[in-house]
Each structure stands twice: as C-alpha cells, then as structure tokens.
Design a protein around this motif. Structure first.
Motif, PDB file in Angstrom:
ATOM      1  N   LYS A  71     -22.497  60.947  -9.256  1.00 35.36           N
ATOM      2  CA  LYS A  71     -21.889  59.710  -9.719  1.00 35.36           C
ATOM      3  C   LYS A  71     -21.119  59.097  -8.562  1.00 35.36           C
ATOM      4  CE  LYS A  71     -18.954  57.669 -13.264  1.00 35.36           C
ATOM      5  NZ  LYS A  71     -19.904  56.567 -13.468  1.00 35.36           N
ATOM      6  N   MET A  72     -21.290  57.798  -8.352  1.00 33.68           N
ATOM      7  CA  MET A  72     -20.676  57.136  -7.204  1.00 33.68           C
ATOM      8  C   MET A  72     -19.159  57.257  -7.249  1.00 33.68           C
ATOM      9  SD  MET A  72     -22.985  53.683  -7.261  1.00 33.68           S
ATOM     10  CE  MET A  72     -22.107  52.906  -5.912  1.00 33.68           C
ATOM     11  N   LYS A  73     -18.595  57.551  -6.074  1.00 36.21           N
ATOM     12  CA  LYS A  73     -17.149  57.694  -6.010  1.00 36.21           C
ATOM     13  C   LYS A  73     -16.650  57.309  -4.627  1.00 36.21           C
ATOM     14  CE  LYS A  73     -13.410  60.979  -6.969  1.00 36.21           C
ATOM     15  NZ  LYS A  73     -13.071  62.380  -7.324  1.00 36.21           N
ATOM     16  N   VAL A  74     -15.656  56.410  -4.574  1.00 37.21           N
ATOM     17  CA  VAL A  74     -15.010  56.068  -3.313  1.00 37.21           C
ATOM     18  C   VAL A  74     -14.099  57.224  -2.925  1.00 37.21           C
ATOM     19  CG1 VAL A  74     -13.459  54.482  -2.109  1.00 37.21           C
ATOM     20  CG2 VAL A  74     -15.082  53.591  -3.782  1.00 37.21           C
ATOM     21  N   ILE A  75     -14.334  57.807  -1.731  1.00 40.95           N
ATOM     22  CA  ILE A  75     -13.536  58.971  -1.360  1.00 40.95           C
ATOM     23  C   ILE A  75     -12.669  58.738  -0.133  1.00 40.95           C
ATOM     24  CG2 ILE A  75     -15.170  60.561  -2.426  1.00 40.95           C
ATOM     25  CD1 ILE A  75     -16.147  61.263   0.369  1.00 40.95           C
ATOM     26  N   LEU A  76     -12.853  57.607   0.554  1.00 37.79           N
ATOM     27  CA  LEU A  76     -12.024  57.334   1.725  1.00 37.79           C
ATOM     28  C   LEU A  76     -12.036  55.845   2.016  1.00 37.79           C
ATOM     29  CD1 LEU A  76     -10.337  58.495   4.105  1.00 37.79           C
ATOM     30  CD2 LEU A  76     -12.458  58.628   5.408  1.00 37.79           C
ATOM     31  N   SER A  77     -10.872  55.322   2.391  1.00 40.53           N
ATOM     32  CA  SER A  77     -10.759  53.923   2.793  1.00 40.53           C
ATOM     33  C   SER A  77     -10.138  53.878   4.178  1.00 40.53           C
ATOM     34  CB  SER A  77      -9.881  53.149   1.800  1.00 40.53           C
ATOM     35  OG  SER A  77      -9.859  51.773   2.121  1.00 40.53           O
ATOM     36  N   ALA A  78     -10.772  53.115   5.077  1.00 43.74           N
ATOM     37  CA  ALA A  78     -10.299  53.088   6.460  1.00 43.74           C
ATOM     38  C   ALA A  78     -10.120  51.651   6.933  1.00 43.74           C
ATOM     39  CB  ALA A  78     -11.294  53.798   7.364  1.00 43.74           C
ATOM     40  N   PRO A  79      -8.952  51.316   7.501  1.00 48.58           N
ATOM     41  CA  PRO A  79      -8.792  49.990   8.108  1.00 48.58           C
ATOM     42  C   PRO A  79      -9.626  49.925   9.378  1.00 48.58           C
ATOM     43  CG  PRO A  79      -6.876  51.348   8.566  1.00 48.58           C
ATOM     44  CD  PRO A  79      -7.752  52.143   7.662  1.00 48.58           C
ATOM     45  N   VAL A  80     -10.236  48.776   9.638  1.00 51.32           N
ATOM     46  CA  VAL A  80     -11.141  48.674  10.780  1.00 51.32           C
ATOM     47  C   VAL A  80     -10.897  47.379  11.541  1.00 51.32           C
ATOM     48  CG1 VAL A  80     -12.940  50.093   9.746  1.00 51.32           C
ATOM     49  CG2 VAL A  80     -12.941  47.623   9.336  1.00 51.32           C
ATOM     50  N   ASP A  81     -11.424  47.351  12.764  1.00 52.78           N
ATOM     51  CA  ASP A  81     -11.353  46.147  13.574  1.00 52.78           C
ATOM     52  C   ASP A  81     -12.242  45.068  12.956  1.00 52.78           C
ATOM     53  OD1 ASP A  81      -9.691  46.994  15.825  1.00 52.78           O
ATOM     54  OD2 ASP A  81     -11.304  48.406  16.246  1.00 52.78           O
ATOM     55  N   PRO A  82     -11.919  43.813  13.238  1.00 54.92           N
ATOM     56  CA  PRO A  82     -12.763  42.744  12.696  1.00 54.92           C
ATOM     57  C   PRO A  82     -14.091  42.705  13.439  1.00 54.92           C
ATOM     58  CG  PRO A  82     -11.149  41.828  14.210  1.00 54.92           C
ATOM     59  CD  PRO A  82     -10.817  43.280  14.054  1.00 54.92           C
ATOM     60  N   GLU A  83     -15.160  42.239  12.837  1.00 52.69           N
ATOM     61  CA  GLU A  83     -15.351  42.025  11.413  1.00 52.69           C
ATOM     62  C   GLU A  83     -16.456  42.960  10.978  1.00 52.69           C
ATOM     63  OE1 GLU A  83     -17.386  38.699   8.542  1.00 52.69           O
ATOM     64  OE2 GLU A  83     -17.479  38.500  10.682  1.00 52.69           O
ATOM     65  N   SER A 106     -11.567  46.385   5.883  1.00 54.76           N
ATOM     66  CA  SER A 106     -11.666  47.807   5.571  1.00 54.76           C
ATOM     67  C   SER A 106     -13.113  48.223   5.357  1.00 54.76           C
ATOM     68  CB  SER A 106     -10.859  48.154   4.312  1.00 54.76           C
ATOM     69  OG  SER A 106     -11.519  47.722   3.135  1.00 54.76           O
ATOM     70  N   MET A 107     -13.353  49.513   5.587  1.00 54.46           N
ATOM     71  CA  MET A 107     -14.608  50.137   5.208  1.00 54.46           C
ATOM     72  C   MET A 107     -14.267  51.288   4.268  1.00 54.46           C
ATOM     73  SD  MET A 107     -17.140  50.018   8.539  1.00 54.46           S
ATOM     74  CE  MET A 107     -16.349  51.350   9.438  1.00 54.46           C
ATOM     75  N   GLN A 108     -15.051  51.412   3.211  1.00 58.12           N
ATOM     76  CA  GLN A 108     -14.800  52.472   2.239  1.00 58.12           C
ATOM     77  C   GLN A 108     -16.021  53.363   2.118  1.00 58.12           C
ATOM     78  OE1 GLN A 108     -13.233  49.707  -0.912  1.00 58.12           O
ATOM     79  NE2 GLN A 108     -11.599  51.226  -1.036  1.00 58.12           N
ATOM     80  N   LEU A 109     -15.780  54.667   2.246  1.00 58.75           N
ATOM     81  CA  LEU A 109     -16.845  55.655   2.180  1.00 58.75           C
ATOM     82  C   LEU A 109     -17.080  56.056   0.727  1.00 58.75           C
ATOM     83  CD1 LEU A 109     -18.762  57.577   3.784  1.00 58.75           C
ATOM     84  CD2 LEU A 109     -16.892  59.255   3.711  1.00 58.75           C
ATOM     85  N   ILE A 110     -18.340  55.971   0.317  1.00 58.93           N
ATOM     86  CA  ILE A 110     -18.707  56.267  -1.075  1.00 58.93           C
ATOM     87  C   ILE A 110     -19.695  57.428  -1.096  1.00 58.93           C
ATOM     88  CG2 ILE A 110     -19.759  55.336  -3.177  1.00 58.93           C
ATOM     89  CD1 ILE A 110     -18.953  52.533  -2.136  1.00 58.93           C
ATOM     90  N   ASP A 111     -19.377  58.437  -1.897  1.00 57.21           N
ATOM     91  CA  ASP A 111     -20.279  59.559  -2.104  1.00 57.21           C
ATOM     92  C   ASP A 111     -21.289  59.144  -3.170  1.00 57.21           C
ATOM     93  OD1 ASP A 111     -21.567  61.932  -2.672  1.00 57.21           O
ATOM     94  OD2 ASP A 111     -19.751  63.136  -2.844  1.00 57.21           O
ATOM     95  N   ILE A 112     -22.571  59.098  -2.803  1.00 58.91           N
ATOM     96  CA  ILE A 112     -23.603  58.688  -3.765  1.00 58.91           C
ATOM     97  C   ILE A 112     -24.522  59.860  -4.112  1.00 58.91           C
ATOM     98  CG2 ILE A 112     -23.563  56.266  -3.072  1.00 58.91           C
ATOM     99  CD1 ILE A 112     -26.108  56.774  -1.431  1.00 58.91           C
ATOM    100  N   SER A 113     -24.075  61.106  -3.821  1.00 53.94           N
ATOM    101  CA  SER A 113     -24.912  62.268  -4.114  1.00 53.94           C
ATOM    102  C   SER A 113     -24.965  62.560  -5.611  1.00 53.94           C
ATOM    103  CB  SER A 113     -24.404  63.495  -3.366  1.00 53.94           C
ATOM    104  OG  SER A 113     -23.064  63.782  -3.721  1.00 53.94           O
TER     105      SER A 113
END
Length: 621
Positions: free
Chosen positions: A464-476, A455-462
C-alpha cells in the motif's frame, strides 16, 4: 552437561513459538518481507559504508544545473553544472566549459533523459534541454561532467524534450514556444501564417561525444508540452502533447484553453528519417526541414482533452496515456488501434495539413478517478500499474491502465508536477520506489523567508502506497529519472593522455613559454604545491607583462581518487577545477598590473593552506 538441557530446550521452544506467532508464510520475497517489517526510518537508512540502491537525476530548472540524489536515503550527492556557471567547480571559467556555454551564463534545465539500449537505461549518458536559451546537452556518466552542448536553431524553448528513442537513435526536441523560422521578426498578427513550432531530431555521436541535428520538422504554431518514445512494438513511433491549438498570441491562461480538445502528435520517426534520405525536405539556413503539409506521411494528430500535459508510453509499448491537466481525465490510447486507423485512413479531417485520427477509433478508455484533479504525469511499476500525479488535489493515484480501476492513492505536500519511479519509464520498471516532485512545500520545513524550498517525497509502492520521507530540495524538481546504481560505471581518475599537447605529467616537464605577448604555462598541481616552471627560482610563481594573453594549462598529477585541486587567482575573478589525472586550461588577458596571490580552492591535504603562489603582472610603463 545435564544443566544445559533445560536451557537449550527452553530456547528451542521459544524459537518455535516465535516462528509460529510472527513468521510470514505468505510467499513474499525476502526483500518484500524485510521491507514490510521495517519502520519508515529503517527503510531509508543507509548505514555508513553502504550505498544507495539508485541514483536520482533531477532537473534544476532555472538554476541551469542537474542535481543528483541517492535513493532511498534522499541524500544529495552532487550538483552537475550544465547550462549555468558554477564557481564551486570553475565551470564556465575554464576554456572547455566556457566554450560549451557559448557566451551564455545561465540556463533553464528541463527533462533529463538517460541513453537507452532496447528501451532500458544503459548508464552511459544523460541528456537535457535548456528552455531559456534553446540548447541541448550531454553528460558523461563516467565522470558526471558535461561534455557537449548544442544550440538548437529555428526553435525557442525545447521544454518537453529530451525524450530518447529505444536505442538512442534520436533525441527529439519539440519547442514550447512557436516562433518564425530563424526567430526573424514577424508581426504577431501573422502568427498563424508565419510562426512554427519546430521539432528537432538530434543525434549523438558517442565516439566523438558530439550532438548533431539530423533534421527538423516545421509543425503548426502551437505549444508542445511533453513527449515519450514508443517501446517494443511501437518503438518506431513517438508521441507528444500540444496546447494552444487556438493559436492565441496573448492572455494565454484564458485564450489557450478555449477549445475543448487539443492534440497529441503521433509520428513515425523511421518514416521521417526515410523522407530525409530521399531528399523530401527543404534547406532552411543549412537545416533539413520537413514541412508536413508538403511532405505527407509519418505525422498524425490524435484529439485529446484540452491542454494536456504528460503523455506516457506503457512499459509493454501497447498504450500511450495522456494526462488532462485542465480536464480531470487520463485518456488511454492504443498504438495498435492507431496503426490500424492510419492504415485504413480513418481520418476526421486535417489540421494544418496533418491528418487527424478518429478519436473513437484510437481511444481505449477514459479514466477519471473520483475527486482527483489536475493529472499531469504518469510513471509505472514492475507490474505495469500506472501512478499519476494530481497537481490540484495534491496526490499520487495508482490505477490499472488495462481496466481504468483506481487501486490506491496517497496525499503529498504539495502540488506534484511530475514523479519518478525506479526505472519507471523503461520497458522493465523496478517498482518499490516512487518520488513525488512537489512544486510547493509551504510550511513543511524551517522558515527561510518568504520563498519556501521545493520538496521531493519518497513513496514506498511495494505494498500500500506510503510516504516515508520528505526532503527539501534545490529548485526546481521539475522532472527526474531514477537508475539502478550498479548500471553506472564511474572512473576513479582520468587516464594519462599522451596525445594532449597541454598535458604535463612530470615536474621536469613544467615550463612557461612566451610567444610574443602570448604566454603558455604548462604546470602541475600536486599535494601540496603548484609547479609552473621547475627551472625557476620560485617554481610556484607566474610572472607576465600587463596586456599579455595568458594560457594556464594545469595537470593534476595526483592519480588518487578524490584528490581534486582548484586554481584561482585572487582579484582576477578566475577559478577552475582539475580532477585527478585531468588537464584543464584557463585563458585570459592580464589586464591588471600588480601582485595577485594564486591558490588551490579545493581542500586537498593537511597542507592545503600552503598550496599557493603568486601571479605577478609587470606594469606596461
């Protein structure tokens, strides 16, 4: 008219009240203000007709491919075939890509790196390495296609590359595995004497789109992990981490972590370049090889906590940060202190003929965030703050390299090896976005059997850090780089190439030419038919004799964006892609007699099904 006055007055009073109650007068930029008021879904939503702000180029690991995503949507846009065959595009089947592949059918793509100008991405080229078969590649970002692949001799598994110098003068490829020079057979009992970890300095000829090896360095027989090039005041230098300085040859998970310290290799590539110009090298199988124990200067060792993984240069080029992996510590080293130590020869002895810098004279500070375990890789934001992945404690920790103070942290799911921030390893990172590249997803998504997606997880760092999206991805998702979308200038169609003898742009120029048992087909693909010989009774048919050596040169004359054609021959295990304006060639022996339909494999129009013909092979008898 009077009846409108109360209405207008009421609206005005409401607007003023709303402004006083809800407006933000803190001085934030419009982007920051808008971002802070958005829900997570709104932050990643890219409406139809609009496009993402960034391209994310992710390594495909053992798939051998490179995967492209849009950020912030995290939508997958494209797979670029690089080191492995790809039947969707015919990569590895047409003559150009088959030649690039060099007889290999797979690769292990690691560490994509953009070409740079003054330490910033210029959006022209992407480089990558193949750990599986010791190769390096370059991708043209005008077409998102692989243009050249080079086999790197005297080395085994360039894992920590490619890292690119400030103006793309060099791409350095240190090796993960130590082997005898030329990979000749040598007993492992002679490992310390006869094995080497060779680093290659690769140049890129942009005009001719060719990778070349300028010289190599025969480093000690250790494993070289990750690396980074200097910036600004440190631009002539580069750093890379090592492990297995124990020079172990078995049970590595135990024996390669015995010593308390390994080393960072600090080297001045301008000095090495000068050595080569002065002839201070040895010729090894046609390669210019520098032996550091013989040609002194330009290479130094910096002690570091054992088995480090990442080493990352700060955007200002003043510091390099080593991540401990087995030690819960990030160590900040000063380039300026290192330069002074070299100048004053503040050495703590030598190892394998290479001077060791005094640790205390180079180290700026050790940083140990509370309960953070397994630091691996660091990226940076627009304020110079550091973001380090913690593999064991499964989190991203934000901290200040100048003070060592922990500023923020956020958990991710799970075990991030690397991360990528928006232009986060350039001289001018953008901030705002960071993506955690997680090795494990566990039960985050619908089950697909015993093996789970990464997985890759998108974090807003503008803020306080916050995970806002998680996406399944191809390896690796091993490593990635993120570039502003407007830096990449793609072409819409391939321009006509009048100098290409295989290209045909007019129906009346199509022909089939026989030279003995060699058959050349100069054909075109267009919506919605093939024409191989305009004079023939059936212009969409190719007829040959069994045993003929066949060349099919096919040009897509639909000069219209996104009208891509494919070409496949049923039961012949052949397929290739021809993009708008492109000419591609397929070469094979017609060893099977019979009747074989040929057809377009890429949907191209309403009459796509009708875009077919026959490949007829007359039996020998």
């Amino acid at each position: 008219m009077k009846k409108w006055i109360p209405i207008v007055s009421g609206l005005l009073v409401g607007f003023i009240a709303a402004t006083i109650s809800f407006a933000d007068f803190s001085g934030k930029t419009n982007t920051e203000a808008a971002s802070s008021n958005k829900s997570n879904a709104e932050k990643v939503y890219v409406p139809f007709g609009q496009k993402d702000d960034y391209y994310l180029f992710a390594s495909g690991g053992h798939s051998g491919q490179m995967f492209i995503y849009g950020v912030p949507s995290m939508r997958k846009i494209r797979t670029i075939p690089v080191f492995s065959q790809d039947s969707a595009t015919g990569y590895g089947f047409d003559e150009h890509s088959k030649k690039l592949m060099g007889g290999y059918t797979w690769g292990d793509l690691h560490h994509p790196a953009f070409s740079e100008t003054k330490g910033d991405y210029n959006g022209k080229w992407m480089f990558a390495t193949d750990v599986g078969n010791s190769r390096a590649a370059v991708v043209d970002l005008k077409t998102f296609t692989t243009k050249d692949i080079i086999k790197v001799p005297n080395t085994a598994g360039p894992h920590c590359a490619a890292f690119v110098t400030e103006n793309t003068e060099y791409m350095f490829l240190p090796t993960r595995f130590a082997v005898p020079v030329g990979q000749k057979y040598e007993s492992l009992d002679d490992y310390s004497q006869k094995y080497r970890g060779v680093m290659s300095a690769v140049t890129f000829d942009e005009k001719n789109v060719k990778l070349n090896i300028a010289y190599q360095v025969a480093l000690p027989p250790w494993s070289y992990d990750l690396s980074d090039a200097g910036k600004k005041g440190s631009a002539d230098w580069a750093v890379m981490t090592t492990y297995n300085t124990e020079e172990s040859t078995t049970t590595m998970e135990v024996n390669a972590s015995q010593a308390d310290r390994d080393y960072i290799v600090l080297f001045n590539w301008k000095e090495l370049e000068k050595m080569v110009k002065e002839g201070k090298y040895e010729d090894v199988d046609g390669q210019k090889m520098i032996y550091p124990e013989k040609q002194k200067g330009g290479i130094y060792l910096v002690p570091v906590a054992k088995s480090p993984h990442g080493v990352d240069v700060t955007p200002d080029g003043k510091y390099f940060i080593a991540s401990g992996k087995l030690a819960p510590t990030m160590t900040v080293f000063s380039f300026e202190k290192a330069f002074k130590a070299v100048e004053n020869k503040e050495f703590a002895g030598e190892r394998n003929g290479i001077p060791i810098l005094n640790y205390k004279s180079v180290m700026e500070r050790e940083v140990n965030p509370e309960n953070a375990l397994g630091p691996l890789h660091t990226q940076f934001d627009d304020k110079g703050m550091a973001y380090t992945t913690m593999f064991i404690s499964s989190e991203i920790v934000k901290w200040d390299p100048k003070t060592g103070k922990t500023l923020d942290r956020v958990p991710v799911q799970y075990s991030p090896g690397h991360s990528v921030a928006a232009e986060g390893d350039t001289v001018s990172p953008d901030g705002h976005w960071l993506v955690a590249l997680n090795k494990i997803a566990k039960d985050s998504y619908l089950s697909v059997g015993p093996s789970h997606p990464e997985s890759m997880q998108l974090i807003d760092i503008s803020g306080k850090m916050k995970v806002i999206l998680s996406a399944p991805v191809d390896p690796e998702p091993h490593y990635a780089q993120m570039i502003k979308a407007d830096k990449i200038k793609t072409i819409n169609v391939y321009p006509k190439d009048s100098k290409n003898p295989d290209a045909v742009y007019k129906q009346n120029d199509t022909k089939i030419v026989r030279k003995g048992n060699e058959v050349h087909v100069y054909g075109i693909a267009m919506r919605s038919r093939f024409i191989f010989d305009h004079k023939a009774k059936r212009p969409d048919v190719i007829e040959v004799n069994q045993g003929d050596h066949v060349f099919i040169h096919l040009t897509n004359i639909d000069f219209d964006e996104d009208i891509t054609h494919g070409f496949a021959i049923n039961s012949y295990d052949l397929n290739m892609e021809v993009q708008p304006g492109q000419t591609n060639t397929m070469e094979f022996t017609a060893d099977k007699a019979g009747t074989f339909p040929l057809y377009c494999t890429n949907f191209c129009s309403a009459l796509h099904q009708e875009m077919n013909g026959y490949f007829l092979v007359k039996p020998k008898n």
